[in-house]
Design a protein around this motif. Structure first.
Motif, PDB file in Angstrom:
ATOM      1  N   ALA A   1      50.389   8.635  52.397  1.00 12.75           N
ATOM      2  CA  ALA A   1      50.370   9.504  53.460  1.00 12.75           C
ATOM      3  C   ALA A   1      49.166   9.720  54.034  1.00 12.75           C
ATOM      4  CB  ALA A   1      50.008  10.233  51.633  1.00 12.75           C
ATOM      5  N   GLY A   2      48.296  10.483  55.015  1.00 12.13           N
ATOM      6  CA  GLY A   2      48.161   9.951  56.231  1.00 12.13           C
ATOM      7  C   GLY A   2      47.485  11.925  56.774  1.00 12.13           C
ATOM      8  N   LEU A   3      46.442  11.986  56.526  1.00  8.84           N
ATOM      9  CA  LEU A   3      46.276  13.233  56.878  1.00  8.84           C
ATOM     10  C   LEU A   3      45.403  13.401  58.121  1.00  8.84           C
ATOM     11  CD1 LEU A   3      44.707  15.722  53.578  1.00  8.84           C
ATOM     12  CD2 LEU A   3      47.066  15.974  54.972  1.00  8.84           C
TER      13      LEU A   3
ATOM     14  N   SER B   1      47.326   3.701  59.058  1.00 10.60           N
ATOM     15  CA  SER B   1      48.167   4.427  58.435  1.00 10.60           C
ATOM     16  C   SER B   1      49.668   4.382  59.271  1.00 10.60           C
ATOM     17  CB  SER B   1      48.245   6.529  59.176  1.00 10.60           C
ATOM     18  OG  SER B   1      48.448   5.818  60.531  1.00 10.60           O
ATOM     19  N   GLY B   2      49.620   2.844  60.198  1.00 13.39           N
ATOM     20  CA  GLY B   2      51.187   3.183  61.595  1.00 13.39           C
ATOM     21  C   GLY B   2      50.830   3.848  62.846  1.00 13.39           C
ATOM     22  N   VAL B   3      50.402   4.085  62.438  1.00 13.44           N
ATOM     23  CA  VAL B   3      51.234   4.872  63.969  1.00 13.44           C
ATOM     24  C   VAL B   3      50.567   4.335  64.740  1.00 13.44           C
ATOM     25  CG1 VAL B   3      49.685   7.125  64.922  1.00 13.44           C
ATOM     26  CG2 VAL B   3      49.679   7.758  62.547  1.00 13.44           C
ATOM     27  N   LEU B   4      48.987   3.586  65.194  1.00 15.59           N
ATOM     28  CA  LEU B   4      49.356   2.217  66.180  1.00 15.59           C
ATOM     29  C   LEU B   4      49.162   1.311  65.746  1.00 15.59           C
ATOM     30  CD1 LEU B   4      45.102   4.032  67.530  1.00 15.59           C
ATOM     31  CD2 LEU B   4      48.261   4.377  68.480  1.00 15.59           C
ATOM     32  N   GLU B   5      49.516   0.345  66.098  1.00 19.48           N
ATOM     33  CA  GLU B   5      50.076  -1.305  65.769  1.00 19.48           C
ATOM     34  C   GLU B   5      49.087  -1.981  66.359  1.00 19.48           C
ATOM     35  OE1 GLU B   5      53.598  -2.926  66.839  1.00 19.48           O
ATOM     36  OE2 GLU B   5      54.435  -1.022  65.450  1.00 19.48           O
TER      37      GLU B   5
ATOM     38  N   GLU C   1      44.545  14.129  61.646  1.00 21.40           N
ATOM     39  CA  GLU C   1      45.021  15.077  62.504  1.00 21.40           C
ATOM     40  C   GLU C   1      45.727  16.417  61.920  1.00 21.40           C
ATOM     41  OE1 GLU C   1      46.819  14.337  65.892  1.00 21.40           O
ATOM     42  OE2 GLU C   1      45.604  12.256  66.816  1.00 21.40           O
ATOM     43  N   VAL C   2      45.095  17.419  62.199  1.00 22.36           N
ATOM     44  CA  VAL C   2      45.352  18.775  61.485  1.00 22.36           C
ATOM     45  C   VAL C   2      46.961  19.262  62.296  1.00 22.36           C
ATOM     46  CG1 VAL C   2      44.308  21.398  61.857  1.00 22.36           C
ATOM     47  CG2 VAL C   2      42.964  19.971  61.113  1.00 22.36           C
ATOM     48  N   GLY C   3      47.528  19.511  61.172  1.00 22.52           N
ATOM     49  CA  GLY C   3      49.269  19.525  61.571  1.00 22.52           C
ATOM     50  C   GLY C   3      49.787  18.975  62.015  1.00 22.52           C
ATOM     51  N   ALA C   4      49.456  17.532  62.016  1.00 26.44           N
ATOM     52  CA  ALA C   4      50.356  16.540  62.534  1.00 26.44           C
ATOM     53  C   ALA C   4      51.545  16.307  61.518  1.00 26.44           C
ATOM     54  CB  ALA C   4      49.358  14.925  61.724  1.00 26.44           C
ATOM     55  N   GLY C   5      52.447  16.154  62.276  1.00 26.54           N
ATOM     56  CA  GLY C   5      53.730  16.117  61.136  1.00 26.54           C
ATOM     57  C   GLY C   5      54.452  17.121  60.949  1.00 26.54           C
ATOM     58  N   PHE C   6      54.012  17.871  61.748  1.00 23.87           N
ATOM     59  CA  PHE C   6      54.600  20.056  61.351  1.00 23.87           C
ATOM     60  C   PHE C   6      54.717  20.564  62.740  1.00 23.87           C
ATOM     61  CE2 PHE C   6      51.636  22.350  57.003  1.00 23.87           C
ATOM     62  CZ  PHE C   6      52.197  21.295  56.778  1.00 23.87           C
TER      63      PHE C   6
ATOM     64  N   SER D   1      38.532   7.163  63.205  1.00 27.42           N
ATOM     65  CA  SER D   1      40.045   6.798  63.617  1.00 27.42           C
ATOM     66  C   SER D   1      40.878   5.658  64.004  1.00 27.42           C
ATOM     67  CB  SER D   1      39.950   8.278  64.834  1.00 27.42           C
ATOM     68  OG  SER D   1      39.314   9.670  64.118  1.00 27.42           O
ATOM     69  N   THR D   2      40.428   5.032  64.931  1.00 26.80           N
ATOM     70  CA  THR D   2      41.307   4.624  65.288  1.00 26.80           C
ATOM     71  C   THR D   2      41.688   3.601  64.323  1.00 26.80           C
ATOM     72  OG1 THR D   2      40.816   4.224  67.737  1.00 26.80           O
ATOM     73  CG2 THR D   2      41.980   2.256  66.497  1.00 26.80           C
TER      74      THR D   2
END
Length: 243
Positions: free
Chosen positions: A95-97, A78-82, A99-104, A71-72
């Motif tokens: 387009a990254g899925l 995705s750019g969530v982490l550096e 985590e469930v519901g992330a971005g909602f 996951s890391t």
């Protein structure tokens, strides 16, 4: 799509670590605070010098046991982490899925979140309106589209998030376990759609414990173990290393 000879994803000698703070109890935390002692922290290496590249249009599974760094890896791409060391490069719209519901936003309706999430992924209002009905139809949300998403089940979250992502003009799709929360008919529909996207040249990286699913969707597997890459090759051989 641009030049298919160029990789869509490059992970170049990437290392990522996290700090784990050591306060085992409320009493210990209070004593540490009272004595003004520094809080102990151990460094956990999630990824250790990992390198790989993914050509345009290839479907690749990232496999490994829990804590291996799968996951890391997706969060870095995705750019969530550096990365702390090394470099990550992507070419095109991602387009990254993850985590469930992330971005909602939980207090917004499904309809409002479709507009919000699609805009974050780069769609303008006209594009969203043109594809809105298709997004809702694929998600099978129905009349729940005007409910606040905080009342959604994890399966409803996933269906709507996945539907938004696949209706974006994307170049790279990252999927981390979220398909595991859907029912069997919807998973089959998602797998069919993913196969269509890769046939159209979309690059895909999948993290999943469902070895059967990744064998159907992917041609290549990267196996991680304690943050290190230990195998990169045909999906059948990658899966055999996990079993």
């Amino acid at each position: 799509m641009s030049d298919p000879a160029l990789p869509s994803i490059i992970v170049d000698d990437v290392t990522k670590h996290f700090l784990k703070r050591k306060t085992h109890s409320l009493k210990e935390a209070f004593v540490t605070w009272a004595k003004r002692k520094p809080v102990r922290a151990d460094r956990f290496i999630a990824l250790d010098g990992v390198s790989f590249s993914v050509p345009e249009g290839e479907a690749v599974a990232v496999l490994g046991l829990n804590g291996s760094g799968k996951s890391t890896t997706l969060k870095l791409i995705s750019g969530v982490l550096e990365p702390d060391e090394g470099h990550v490069y992507t070419r095109g719209r991602v387009a990254g899925l993850i985590e469930v519901g992330a971005g909602f936003h939980p207090d917004l309706s499904g309809r409002e979140n479709v507009y919000l999430n699609a805009a974050i992924l780069g769609m303008n209002r006209q594009q969203i309106e043109e594809r809105f009905d298709d997004i809702v139809e694929f998600s099978e949300i129905g009349d729940h589209i005007d409910q606040e998403v905080k009342h959604y089940s994890s399966g409803m979250f996933m269906r709507l998030a996945f539907s938004v992502a696949i209706h974006v003009d994307l170049d790279i799709l990252l999927v981390d376990e979220v398909l595991s929360v859907g029912d069997a008919p919807f998973r089959a529909k998602c797998e069919k759609k993913i196969a269509e996207l890769t046939a159209e040249g979309v690059t895909m990286l999948v993290v999943s414990h469902s070895l059967g699913m990744v064998q159907k969707l992917c041609t290549r597997g990267i196996v991680l173990h304690k943050g290190k890459k230990v195998f990169d090759g045909p999906i059948s051989e990658a899966v055999a290393r996990i079993k």
